[in-house]
Scaffold this motif. Structure first.
Motif, PDB file in Angstrom:
ATOM      1  N   LEU A  91       0.827  -1.203   0.000  1.00  0.00           N
ATOM      2  CA  LEU A  91       0.000   0.000   0.000  1.00  0.00           C
ATOM      3  C   LEU A  91       0.863   1.257   0.000  1.00  0.00           C
ATOM      4  N   SER A  92       1.942   1.257   0.789  1.00  0.00           N
ATOM      5  CA  SER A  92       2.819   2.424   0.862  1.00  0.00           C
ATOM      6  C   SER A  92       3.455   2.739  -0.488  1.00  0.00           C
ATOM      7  N   GLU A  93       3.794   1.700  -1.267  1.00  0.00           N
ATOM      8  CA  GLU A  93       4.367   1.903  -2.604  1.00  0.00           C
ATOM      9  C   GLU A  93       3.336   2.494  -3.546  1.00  0.00           C
ATOM     10  N   TYR A  94       2.099   2.034  -3.463  1.00  0.00           N
ATOM     11  CA  TYR A  94       1.040   2.589  -4.310  1.00  0.00           C
ATOM     12  C   TYR A  94       0.819   4.064  -4.000  1.00  0.00           C
ATOM     13  N   VAL A  95       0.803   4.407  -2.716  1.00  0.00           N
ATOM     14  CA  VAL A  95       0.618   5.811  -2.322  1.00  0.00           C
ATOM     15  C   VAL A  95       1.741   6.669  -2.904  1.00  0.00           C
ATOM     16  N   ARG A  96       2.980   6.182  -2.800  1.00  0.00           N
ATOM     17  CA  ARG A  96       4.126   6.942  -3.323  1.00  0.00           C
ATOM     18  C   ARG A  96       4.010   7.117  -4.839  1.00  0.00           C
ATOM     19  N   ARG A  97       3.630   6.072  -5.554  1.00  0.00           N
ATOM     20  CA  ARG A  97       3.506   6.163  -7.012  1.00  0.00           C
ATOM     21  C   ARG A  97       2.394   7.124  -7.425  1.00  0.00           C
ATOM     22  N   ARG A  98       1.267   7.083  -6.712  1.00  0.00           N
ATOM     23  CA  ARG A  98       0.166   7.991  -7.047  1.00  0.00           C
ATOM     24  C   ARG A  98       0.554   9.440  -6.757  1.00  0.00           C
ATOM     25  N   ARG A  99       1.241   9.650  -5.623  1.00  0.00           N
ATOM     26  CA  ARG A  99       1.665  11.020  -5.302  1.00  0.00           C
ATOM     27  C   ARG A  99       2.611  11.563  -6.371  1.00  0.00           C
ATOM     28  N   MET A 100       3.569  10.755  -6.797  1.00  0.00           N
ATOM     29  CA  MET A 100       4.537  11.221  -7.785  1.00  0.00           C
ATOM     30  C   MET A 100       3.901  11.379  -9.157  1.00  0.00           C
ATOM     31  N   THR A 101       2.850  10.595  -9.448  1.00  0.00           N
ATOM     32  CA  THR A 101       2.125  10.765 -10.706  1.00  0.00           C
ATOM     33  C   THR A 101       1.454  12.126 -10.749  1.00  0.00           C
ATOM     34  N   VAL A 102       0.772  12.484  -9.670  1.00  0.00           N
ATOM     35  CA  VAL A 102       0.075  13.770  -9.608  1.00  0.00           C
ATOM     36  C   VAL A 102       1.064  14.918  -9.478  1.00  0.00           C
ATOM     37  N   ALA A 103       2.156  14.695  -8.729  1.00  0.00           N
ATOM     38  CA  ALA A 103       3.161  15.747  -8.536  1.00  0.00           C
ATOM     39  C   ALA A 103       3.826  16.136  -9.844  1.00  0.00           C
ATOM     40  N   ALA A 104       3.885  15.224 -10.810  1.00  0.00           N
ATOM     41  CA  ALA A 104       4.513  15.530 -12.093  1.00  0.00           C
ATOM     42  C   ALA A 104       3.846  16.719 -12.773  1.00  0.00           C
ATOM     43  N   THR A 105       2.524  16.842 -12.617  1.00  0.00           N
ATOM     44  CA  THR A 105       1.801  17.977 -13.207  1.00  0.00           C
ATOM     45  C   THR A 105       2.267  19.282 -12.587  1.00  0.00           C
ATOM     46  N   ASP A 106       2.445  19.275 -11.259  1.00  0.00           N
ATOM     47  CA  ASP A 106       2.935  20.476 -10.578  1.00  0.00           C
ATOM     48  C   ASP A 106       4.339  20.833 -11.050  1.00  0.00           C
ATOM     49  N   ILE A 107       5.162  19.824 -11.281  1.00  0.00           N
ATOM     50  CA  ILE A 107       6.521  20.072 -11.775  1.00  0.00           C
ATOM     51  C   ILE A 107       6.471  20.714 -13.159  1.00  0.00           C
ATOM     52  N   LEU A 108       5.631  20.186 -14.035  1.00  0.00           N
ATOM     53  CA  LEU A 108       5.520  20.730 -15.393  1.00  0.00           C
ATOM     54  C   LEU A 108       4.973  22.153 -15.401  1.00  0.00           C
ATOM     55  N   GLU A 109       4.166  22.483 -14.378  1.00  0.00           N
ATOM     56  CA  GLU A 109       3.615  23.833 -14.289  1.00  0.00           C
ATOM     57  C   GLU A 109       4.583  24.810 -13.639  1.00  0.00           C
ATOM     58  N   LYS A 110       5.826  24.344 -13.402  1.00  0.00           N
ATOM     59  CA  LYS A 110       6.922  25.197 -12.913  1.00  0.00           C
ATOM     60  C   LYS A 110       6.693  25.733 -11.505  1.00  0.00           C
ATOM     61  N   GLY A 111       5.953  24.960 -10.673  1.00  0.00           N
ATOM     62  CA  GLY A 111       5.786  25.390  -9.291  1.00  0.00           C
ATOM     63  C   GLY A 111       7.108  25.345  -8.536  1.00  0.00           C
ATOM     64  N   GLU A 112       7.186  26.059  -7.426  1.00  0.00           N
ATOM     65  CA  GLU A 112       8.421  26.106  -6.622  1.00  0.00           C
ATOM     66  C   GLU A 112       8.658  24.730  -6.018  1.00  0.00           C
ATOM     67  N   LEU A 113       9.864  24.172  -6.214  1.00  0.00           N
ATOM     68  CA  LEU A 113      10.127  22.766  -5.904  1.00  0.00           C
ATOM     69  C   LEU A 113       9.939  22.449  -4.429  1.00  0.00           C
ATOM     70  N   LEU A 114      10.402  23.312  -3.528  1.00  0.00           N
ATOM     71  CA  LEU A 114      10.248  23.038  -2.104  1.00  0.00           C
ATOM     72  C   LEU A 114       8.771  23.018  -1.717  1.00  0.00           C
ATOM     73  N   ALA A 115       7.992  23.935  -2.262  1.00  0.00           N
ATOM     74  CA  ALA A 115       6.556  23.974  -1.959  1.00  0.00           C
ATOM     75  C   ALA A 115       5.868  22.693  -2.443  1.00  0.00           C
ATOM     76  N   ILE A 116       6.280  22.202  -3.603  1.00  0.00           N
ATOM     77  CA  ILE A 116       5.711  20.955  -4.129  1.00  0.00           C
ATOM     78  C   ILE A 116       6.098  19.794  -3.224  1.00  0.00           C
ATOM     79  N   ALA A 117       7.357  19.766  -2.799  1.00  0.00           N
ATOM     80  CA  ALA A 117       7.824  18.686  -1.922  1.00  0.00           C
ATOM     81  C   ALA A 117       7.012  18.647  -0.638  1.00  0.00           C
ATOM     82  N   VAL A 118       6.820  19.813  -0.019  1.00  0.00           N
ATOM     83  CA  VAL A 118       6.070  19.895   1.233  1.00  0.00           C
ATOM     84  C   VAL A 118       4.618  19.491   1.006  1.00  0.00           C
ATOM     85  N   ARG A 119       4.041  19.902  -0.121  1.00  0.00           N
ATOM     86  CA  ARG A 119       2.646  19.583  -0.429  1.00  0.00           C
ATOM     87  C   ARG A 119       2.405  18.076  -0.430  1.00  0.00           C
ATOM     88  N   TYR A 120       3.405  17.317  -0.883  1.00  0.00           N
ATOM     89  CA  TYR A 120       3.250  15.871  -0.971  1.00  0.00           C
ATOM     90  C   TYR A 120       3.929  15.114   0.166  1.00  0.00           C
TER      91      TYR A 120
END
Length: 288
Positions: free
Chosen positions: A48-77
């Motif tokens: 379950l923990s691996e699935y959560v990590r994969r889903r978070r990183m899948t959604v986080a990729a959109t934030d990365i592409l939108e050029k959000g501030e990296l530390l803020a994205i890290a904290v968000r997830y």
């Protein structure tokens, strides 16, 4: 159980940017976290923990592409630093956040899982229910990594290190069911993560009042109900197949769930080279 797993998946997707605590969810579903995690890992093929990590990183990729501030994205997830977030991101996508911002990918998406019940019923599982008083498992234990498929060389090495006469002595100590020499797995990670450590005990079962020789390790097993699955064929493949079928076929079809406790394999008969065997898989259960 299928409905409970799908509700768990929906719950996770609704809380990807929060700390995920499923305590209240499992209560509302009328199950336990231990059983839900074990069934999830068995059916999804990942913890379950691996699935959560994969889903978070899948959604986080959109934030990365939108050029959000990296530390803020890290904290968000849920990550305390950009370094920790970047490691998790790379482990899922194979590239770092900077590479994705520059090149737009590659990205490896983890789709939202959806569990469905496939009705087949073409394989009958040879099972019995045993209500057992408290007993002890005694023998020689070692910490070994969990391996899902094929022989476990760490377990083989542990057993091979014991003198031949010790196997006979252990058999003589056995005075209750499960009978014979036992392969016991205890302290297993609830997510059943491959590579995680567990306690493996090579030994026998004795009554609760039996005196344990000082040189032997012991696991106290409280009174409870057990599901006993018979397996016969090429070893260890047939045992691993039966284990998988408990999650895909037996638990969804019966009003029982796993409870915390050791899993036990009793070898009833085997070929001289252990290529084939007749054995029983004992799993601790309770009414769902």
């Amino acid at each position: 159980m299928i409905s409970a797993l799908n509700q768990l998946v929906d719950f996770i997707d609704g809380h990807l940017t929060e700390e995920i605590d499923i305590d209240d969810l499992v209560v509302s579903l009328g199950t336990t976290e231990y059983h839900l995690r074990r069934m999830f890992s068995s059916l999804a093929g990942m913890p379950l923990s691996e699935y959560v990590r994969r889903r978070r990183m899948t959604v986080a990729a959109t934030d990365i592409l939108e050029k959000g501030e990296l530390l803020a994205i890290a904290v968000r997830y849920g990550y305390g630093s950009t370094e920790a977030f970047s490691r998790a991101f790379r482990s899922v996508h194979g590239v770092g956040p900077g590479d994705v911002r520059r090149d737009g990918g590659p990205l490896r998406t983890q789709p939202q899982l959806r569990f469905r019940l496939t009705v087949e019923g073409n394989t009958t599982m040879d099972t019995r229910i045993a209500d057992r008083p408290a007993f002890r498992l005694i023998g020689h234990s070692a910490r070994v990594p969990l391996i899902h498929h094929g022989p476990n060389p760490h377990i083989h090495a542990h057993i091979a290190s014991l003198p031949a006469a010790e196997h006979s002595r252990l058999k003589e100590l056995n005075n209750t069911d499960p009978a014979g020499l036992l392969q016991v797995s205890a302290d297993v990670d609830p997510d059943y993560t491959e590579g995680s450590e567990l306690t493996y005990l090579h030994g026998v079962a004795v009554t609760e009042t039996t005196t344990v020789p000082e040189e032997l390790d012991a696991i106290e097993v409280p009174a409870g109900i057990w599901a006993v699955f018979h397996a016969e064929g090429a070893y260890p493949g047939v045992l691993q197949s039966v284990w998988a079928s408990t999650a895909t076929d037996w638990f969804p079809s019966n009003p029982w769930r796993l409870r915390p406790g050791p899993s036990i394999v009793a070898v009833l008969d085997r070929a001289a080279d252990f290529s084939t065997a007749s054995c029983e898989l004992w799993l601790p259960i309770e009414r769902a």
